[in-house]
Design a protein around this motif. Structure first.
Motif, PDB file in Angstrom:
ATOM      1  N   ARG A  59      50.476  19.153  15.116  1.00 17.29           N
ATOM      2  CA  ARG A  59      52.005  19.192  15.168  1.00 17.29           C
ATOM      3  C   ARG A  59      51.992  19.730  16.491  1.00 17.29           C
ATOM      4  O   ARG A  59      53.460  18.411  16.348  1.00 17.29           O
ATOM      5  CB  ARG A  59      52.428  20.835  14.152  1.00 17.29           C
ATOM      6  CG  ARG A  59      53.521  20.098  14.365  1.00 17.29           C
ATOM      7  CD  ARG A  59      53.792  22.475  13.476  1.00 17.29           C
ATOM      8  NE  ARG A  59      54.837  22.672  13.826  1.00 17.29           N
ATOM      9  CZ  ARG A  59      55.518  23.662  12.632  1.00 17.29           C
ATOM     10  NH1 ARG A  59      55.003  24.207  11.862  1.00 17.29           N
ATOM     11  NH2 ARG A  59      56.573  24.325  13.127  1.00 17.29           N
ATOM     12  N   ASN A  60      51.544  20.199  17.357  1.00 21.73           N
ATOM     13  CA  ASN A  60      51.629  20.596  18.756  1.00 21.73           C
ATOM     14  C   ASN A  60      51.339  19.925  19.699  1.00 21.73           C
ATOM     15  O   ASN A  60      52.236  19.495  20.656  1.00 21.73           O
ATOM     16  CB  ASN A  60      51.059  22.111  19.079  1.00 21.73           C
ATOM     17  CG  ASN A  60      51.635  22.846  18.299  1.00 21.73           C
ATOM     18  OD1 ASN A  60      52.269  23.265  17.449  1.00 21.73           O
ATOM     19  ND2 ASN A  60      50.716  24.255  18.053  1.00 21.73           N
ATOM     20  N   ALA A  61      51.061  18.876  18.752  1.00 22.12           N
ATOM     21  CA  ALA A  61      50.323  17.546  20.039  1.00 22.12           C
ATOM     22  C   ALA A  61      51.221  16.737  20.252  1.00 22.12           C
ATOM     23  O   ALA A  61      51.218  15.467  20.867  1.00 22.12           O
ATOM     24  CB  ALA A  61      48.860  17.105  20.067  1.00 22.12           C
ATOM     25  N   THR A  62      52.041  16.856  19.506  1.00 24.84           N
ATOM     26  CA  THR A  62      52.420  15.231  18.797  1.00 24.84           C
ATOM     27  C   THR A  62      54.040  15.511  19.813  1.00 24.84           C
ATOM     28  O   THR A  62      55.110  16.089  19.341  1.00 24.84           O
ATOM     29  CB  THR A  62      52.572  14.812  17.001  1.00 24.84           C
ATOM     30  OG1 THR A  62      51.630  15.132  16.837  1.00 24.84           O
ATOM     31  CG2 THR A  62      53.662  14.182  16.856  1.00 24.84           C
ATOM     32  N   ASN A  63      54.275  14.129  20.451  1.00 22.90           N
ATOM     33  CA  ASN A  63      55.347  14.696  20.881  1.00 22.90           C
ATOM     34  C   ASN A  63      56.948  13.838  19.970  1.00 22.90           C
ATOM     35  O   ASN A  63      56.414  13.652  19.288  1.00 22.90           O
ATOM     36  CB  ASN A  63      55.945  13.470  21.820  1.00 22.90           C
ATOM     37  CG  ASN A  63      54.359  14.614  23.253  1.00 22.90           C
ATOM     38  OD1 ASN A  63      53.985  15.419  23.608  1.00 22.90           O
ATOM     39  ND2 ASN A  63      54.411  12.841  23.705  1.00 22.90           N
ATOM     40  N   ARG A  64      58.109  15.339  20.607  1.00 20.19           N
ATOM     41  CA  ARG A  64      59.048  14.483  19.683  1.00 20.19           C
ATOM     42  C   ARG A  64      59.475  12.879  19.561  1.00 20.19           C
ATOM     43  O   ARG A  64      60.938  12.515  18.910  1.00 20.19           O
ATOM     44  CB  ARG A  64      60.405  15.586  19.834  1.00 20.19           C
ATOM     45  CG  ARG A  64      60.209  16.754  20.661  1.00 20.19           C
ATOM     46  CD  ARG A  64      61.677  18.185  20.257  1.00 20.19           C
ATOM     47  NE  ARG A  64      61.127  18.887  19.756  1.00 20.19           N
ATOM     48  CZ  ARG A  64      61.960  20.025  19.034  1.00 20.19           C
ATOM     49  NH1 ARG A  64      62.232  19.191  17.755  1.00 20.19           N
ATOM     50  NH2 ARG A  64      61.321  20.606  19.168  1.00 20.19           N
ATOM     51  N   LEU A  68      59.175  10.377  13.153  1.00 24.18           N
ATOM     52  CA  LEU A  68      59.101  10.688  12.017  1.00 24.18           C
ATOM     53  C   LEU A  68      57.325  11.456  11.570  1.00 24.18           C
ATOM     54  O   LEU A  68      57.228  12.759  10.622  1.00 24.18           O
ATOM     55  CB  LEU A  68      58.082   9.258  11.205  1.00 24.18           C
ATOM     56  CG  LEU A  68      58.445   9.047  10.025  1.00 24.18           C
ATOM     57  CD1 LEU A  68      59.011   9.529   8.963  1.00 24.18           C
ATOM     58  CD2 LEU A  68      57.379   7.685   9.399  1.00 24.18           C
ATOM     59  N   ARG A  69      56.441  11.295  12.856  1.00 25.27           N
ATOM     60  CA  ARG A  69      55.141  11.676  12.835  1.00 25.27           C
ATOM     61  C   ARG A  69      55.538  13.562  12.641  1.00 25.27           C
ATOM     62  O   ARG A  69      54.807  13.945  11.687  1.00 25.27           O
ATOM     63  CB  ARG A  69      54.024  11.392  13.825  1.00 25.27           C
ATOM     64  CG  ARG A  69      52.458  11.822  13.912  1.00 25.27           C
ATOM     65  CD  ARG A  69      51.952  11.342  14.396  1.00 25.27           C
ATOM     66  NE  ARG A  69      50.887  12.431  14.902  1.00 25.27           N
ATOM     67  CZ  ARG A  69      49.526  11.633  14.353  1.00 25.27           C
ATOM     68  NH1 ARG A  69      49.303  11.692  13.649  1.00 25.27           N
ATOM     69  NH2 ARG A  69      49.067  13.268  14.897  1.00 25.27           N
ATOM     70  N   LYS A  70      55.888  13.648  14.075  1.00 21.85           N
ATOM     71  CA  LYS A  70      56.339  15.332  14.177  1.00 21.85           C
ATOM     72  C   LYS A  70      57.057  15.793  13.116  1.00 21.85           C
ATOM     73  O   LYS A  70      55.996  16.821  12.706  1.00 21.85           O
ATOM     74  CB  LYS A  70      57.388  15.380  15.128  1.00 21.85           C
ATOM     75  CG  LYS A  70      57.616  16.596  15.217  1.00 21.85           C
ATOM     76  CD  LYS A  70      56.537  16.740  16.777  1.00 21.85           C
ATOM     77  CE  LYS A  70      56.777  18.585  17.593  1.00 21.85           C
ATOM     78  NZ  LYS A  70      55.744  19.036  17.957  1.00 21.85           N
ATOM     79  N   LEU A  71      57.424  15.161  12.112  1.00 21.64           N
ATOM     80  CA  LEU A  71      58.843  16.222  10.517  1.00 21.64           C
ATOM     81  C   LEU A  71      57.444  15.370   9.849  1.00 21.64           C
ATOM     82  O   LEU A  71      57.286  17.686   9.442  1.00 21.64           O
ATOM     83  CB  LEU A  71      59.890  14.933  10.100  1.00 21.64           C
ATOM     84  CG  LEU A  71      61.011  14.721  11.193  1.00 21.64           C
ATOM     85  CD1 LEU A  71      62.520  14.175  11.053  1.00 21.64           C
ATOM     86  CD2 LEU A  71      61.399  16.086  11.820  1.00 21.64           C
TER      87      LEU A  71
END
Length: 436
Positions: A59-64, A68-71
């Motif tokens: 979660r922390n490594a995924t950029n905004r 969709l992946r972040k959510l």
């Protein structure tokens, strides 16, 4: 008694507190929602927690920009947190929550813990409780007039106040510093009466570095947040002293594992921690103290700390007003006798007052409702206005921004009329920005 500590780690406090409790023959375990990047704390052996940490890391490594992946990761992390909570509630009798966060960050979690008779302690560490209009970690700015929107600031202030009200509704005890307790409405435990639990690992790499010697005075600065720590100003002061002819070797480290930090602490003569602190001895200065290395710490709270703390609870550092920084560094460079004496005072303090077992024992007193009268603080007594992590003028402008747009009630201290009036008056004295 079985004690949960977590779910976040701040400067090794959670791991050290649990270690200290275990040294007192108390079953305590750290459970972190995400493994700490600097390897603070201990890793849980539970596969349930390891999966939680793995999702949190993703979660922390995924950029905004990958929304969709972040959510999906946010949702998965939150949902998995409920499984961890169900496991924790079945296992633990008491919960020590660090940095104002709980396992699910929900009111239902706290309600259920209270209904089941679990002991709840919140330990605050700065930006989790400090009013956002006096927090350089939340609203930094290099330019005096580079201000956030009034609406964004108000939203952050209200969110912080709501969170603390929720905690106060369910917590048995709140542990905070008088310099960051403006939003509290019920009495709290003075953070300095308990202390920072710290234990340094004994390893050949660190011990061998203690024999290091140099003709220059070796000064260490290790900012976690350079803007909030006043790094630019600190480097400018050191450069001015070097131009005066002082032989100073400045070492700046940032984003390094804790073992690297410890090696540099062993090698330095003293540290310059930060310029706008609201505590005389934060985590880095505490670690330095174990090596007998004194700390220069700048902060407006230096002028009033004796009003809020018992003399024996004040950690030994060269805690000075921000405009006294050059004088303080120069003194430690020139006066080696004073430097060594102050370092030894700091070492004796952490070895006697802030030991793992000592601090953990005081938390155990909280859990057993055995609380000395002098530990208590009245939130109505808070008068400190300058905050932490930002210069005086910026704090005034942020307060003025709220008051001008929404009135004094936006400061969220209506329960403390004297503090509210003091903040309004404080905001009226705004210096005009000068050209560089």
């Amino acid at each position: 008694m079985r004690i949960f500590v977590g779910p976040v780690e701040i400067s090794g406090i959670a791991g050290a507190l649990a270690e200290g409790l275990r040294a007192l023959q108390v079953d305590a375990q750290v459970m972190l929602s995400t493994a700490h990047p600097f390897k603070y704390g201990n890793e849980s052996q539970s596969w349930l927690v390891r999966v939680w940490q793995g999702i949190g890391a993703a979660r922390n490594a995924t950029n905004r920009d990958r929304l969709l992946r972040k959510l999906l990761l946010v949702a998965a992390h939150d949902l998995w947190g409920w499984l961890v909570f169900l496991c924790a509630i079945a296992r633990f009798d008491a919960f020590i929550f660090i940095f104002g966060q709980t396992i699910t960050n929900s009111s239902f979690e706290l309600w259920l813990l209270k209904r089941l008779g679990r002991k709840i302690i919140f330990v605050y560490a700065g930006s989790d409780s400090r009013p956002p209009y006096m927090d350089g970690g939340l609203f930094p700015g290099l330019v005096a007039d580079d201000l956030p929107s009034a609406a964004a600031l108000l939203s952050t202030v209200r969110r912080c106040k709501r969170k603390l009200r929720l905690h106060e509704r369910y917590a048995d005890y709140l542990v905070n510093s008088p310099s960051t307790a403006h939003f509290h409405e019920r009495p709290y435990i003075n953070w300095f009466a308990l202390g920072i639990p710290k234990a340094l690992p004994v390893c050949p790499q660190v011990i061998s570095q203690q024999t290091y010697r140099s003709r220059s005075v070796r000064v260490l600065h290790g900012p976690s947040n350079p803007l909030a720590k006043g790094t630019v100003e600190i480097l400018d002061v050191v450069e001015r002293l070097q131009r005066k002819g002082y032989s100073i070797e400045l070492v700046k480290i940032q984003g390094m594992p804790n073992e690297v930090v410890l090696q540099e602490l062993a090698r330095c003569d003293f540290i310059v921690d930060q310029l706008y602190a609201d505590t005389p001895m934060a985590a880095l200065a505490t670690e330095a103290a174990f090596f007998g290395k004194p700390a220069v710490v700048g902060g407006y709270f230096a002028d009033s700390i004796e009003q809020y703390l018992e003399p024996d609870d004040i950690p030994p550092s060269l805690f000075i007003a921000p405009d006294e920084l050059e004088m303080a560094i120069e003194r430690l460079v020139v006066d080696s006798v004073f430097r060594l004496q102050l370092g030894e005072q700091a070492r004796q303090f952490v070895l006697s007052r802030w030991t793992l077992a000592g601090v953990a024992g005081r938390y155990l007193q909280l859990l057993n409702d055995d609380i000395p009268k002098q530990w208590w603080c009245d939130p109505a007594a808070v008068r400190y206005l300058n905050g932490g992590g930002l210069p005086d003028g910026r704090t005034r402008r942020l307060v003025a921004l709220l008051v001008d747009h929404f009135g004094a009630s936006a400061l969220q201290v209506q329960d403390k009329p004297e503090l509210e009036r003091a903040l309004v008056e404080f905001a009226r004295v705004v210096e005009e920005p000068t050209d560089a």
